[in-house]
Design a protein around this motif. Structure first.
Motif, mmCIF file in Angstrom:
data_model
loop_
_atom_site.group_PDB
_atom_site.id
_atom_site.type_symbol
_atom_site.label_atom_id
_atom_site.label_comp_id
_atom_site.label_asym_id
_atom_site.label_seq_id
_atom_site.Cartn_x
_atom_site.Cartn_y
_atom_site.Cartn_z
ATOM 1 N N ALA A 1 -43.165 16.015 61.751
ATOM 2 C CA ALA A 1 -43.266 15.902 63.213
ATOM 3 C C ALA A 1 -43.740 14.509 63.608
ATOM 4 N N ASP A 2 -44.696 13.951 62.872
ATOM 5 C CA ASP A 2 -45.196 12.612 63.194
ATOM 6 C C ASP A 2 -44.089 11.561 63.138
ATOM 7 N N VAL A 3 -43.245 11.633 62.113
ATOM 8 C CA VAL A 3 -42.151 10.672 61.974
ATOM 9 C C VAL A 3 -41.108 10.903 63.068
ATOM 10 N N GLN A 4 -40.788 12.162 63.357
ATOM 11 C CA GLN A 4 -39.827 12.457 64.427
ATOM 12 C C GLN A 4 -40.325 11.892 65.763
ATOM 13 N N ILE A 5 -41.612 12.064 66.030
ATOM 14 C CA ILE A 5 -42.193 11.561 67.282
ATOM 15 C C ILE A 5 -42.110 10.040 67.327
ATOM 16 N N LYS A 6 -42.515 9.405 66.222
ATOM 17 C CA LYS A 6 -42.504 7.937 66.193
ATOM 18 C C LYS A 6 -41.101 7.387 66.450
ATOM 19 N N THR A 7 -40.091 8.021 65.852
ATOM 20 C CA THR A 7 -38.723 7.559 66.035
ATOM 21 C C THR A 7 -38.213 7.882 67.436
ATOM 22 N N ALA A 8 -38.477 9.091 67.911
ATOM 23 C CA ALA A 8 -37.969 9.522 69.229
ATOM 24 C C ALA A 8 -38.452 8.607 70.343
ATOM 25 N N VAL A 9 -39.721 8.260 70.336
ATOM 26 C CA VAL A 9 -40.265 7.473 71.452
ATOM 27 C C VAL A 9 -39.829 6.019 71.424
ATOM 28 N N LEU A 10 -39.165 5.585 70.350
ATOM 29 C CA LEU A 10 -38.637 4.219 70.318
ATOM 30 C C LEU A 10 -37.657 3.977 71.463
ATOM 31 N N ALA A 11 -37.023 5.046 71.960
ATOM 32 C CA ALA A 11 -36.059 4.900 73.048
ATOM 33 C C ALA A 11 -36.732 4.716 74.403
ATOM 34 N N ALA A 12 -38.001 5.074 74.522
ATOM 35 C CA ALA A 12 -38.709 5.012 75.810
ATOM 36 C C ALA A 12 -39.253 3.617 76.078
ATOM 37 N N PRO A 13 -39.420 3.272 77.352
ATOM 38 C CA PRO A 13 -40.134 2.028 77.667
ATOM 39 C C PRO A 13 -41.518 2.079 77.013
ATOM 40 N N SER A 14 -42.025 0.934 76.599
ATOM 41 C CA SER A 14 -43.278 0.904 75.835
ATOM 42 C C SER A 14 -44.441 1.570 76.566
ATOM 43 N N ASP A 15 -44.494 1.470 77.889
ATOM 44 C CA ASP A 15 -45.606 2.068 78.623
ATOM 45 C C ASP A 15 -45.469 3.591 78.789
ATOM 46 N N LYS A 16 -44.343 4.171 78.361
ATOM 47 C CA LYS A 16 -44.116 5.618 78.457
ATOM 48 C C LYS A 16 -44.212 6.320 77.097
ATOM 49 N N GLN A 17 -44.227 5.555 76.008
ATOM 50 C CA GLN A 17 -44.139 6.135 74.671
ATOM 51 C C GLN A 17 -45.309 7.056 74.311
#
Length: 192
Positions: free
Chosen positions: A25-41
């Motif tokens: 789950a930690d790796v999935q989260i880290k990868t998923a939020v790469l698509a978000a603007p940095s202030d939303k991750q």
């Protein structure tokens, strides 16, 4: 009896292989939020995959963003994040897809439901970010993705070329599905 025994062995091996292909789950989260603007991750809600392959929320959010982890059954990496007012629209698409509907049936169903008010679309423009890359450039242990490509979509339901001044062909930017519930501005930056 033998047939049942071998069926159970095959099923357990399938589940074991599936579980091995799903990152933590930690790796999935880290990868998923790469698509978000940095202030939303840090505060984005994240949907991902449980060890049994079920699609579920793997992190609750504290802001207005929702991110989707990479589907481990697909060849390359693709993650996305969107403004949470799009979640009902996105979820309806996932449900219809799971029911076996094709892209046209999904489009037509959501169009009808938006028009009859049973599926709500945001009243304001809402953005979707999609980050993609090759599995060859993905570190499954850390969630890092090199040489990725980020594109943007801004949903503006029922907008047209005339109401936006945007072309209907893939210039940058351009409007796709004009005049429909799924009208959106496509922004595809040049690839490096």
């Amino acid at each position: 009896m033998k047939k049942t025994f071998f069926s159970l062995i095959a099923l357990s091996l399938t589940l074991e292989v599936s579980a091995q292909n799903i990152p933590s789950a930690d790796v999935q989260i880290k990868t998923a939020v790469l698509a978000a603007p940095s202030d939303k991750q840090a505060g984005a809600q994240v949907y991902g995959y449980a060890a049994d392959g079920a699609f579920t929320i793997i992190r609750n959010g504290t802001n207005d963003f929702v991110c989707l982890a990479d589907d481990p059954k697909k060849e390359d990496i693709s993650v996305s994040c969107y403004q949470k007012d799009l979640d009902a629209f996105m979820e309806r698409g996932r449900v219809l897809s799971k029911e076996g509907k094709n892209a046209k049936a999904i489009f037509d169903t959501r169009e009808k439901e938006v028009k009859d008010g049973s599926l709500l679309m945001p009243k304001q423009p809402s953005t979707l970010y999609v980050l993609s890359g090759s599995k060859d450039n993905y570190d499954v242990a850390t969630g890092a993705l090199k040489n990725s490509y980020l594109r943007y979509v801004i949903y503006i339901p029922f907008a047209t070329a005339e109401s936006t001044g945007l072309p209907l062909k893939p210039d940058m930017p351009w409007i796709m599905d004009p005049g429909t519930h799924r009208a959106h501005i496509m922004i595809n930056p040049a690839k490096p």
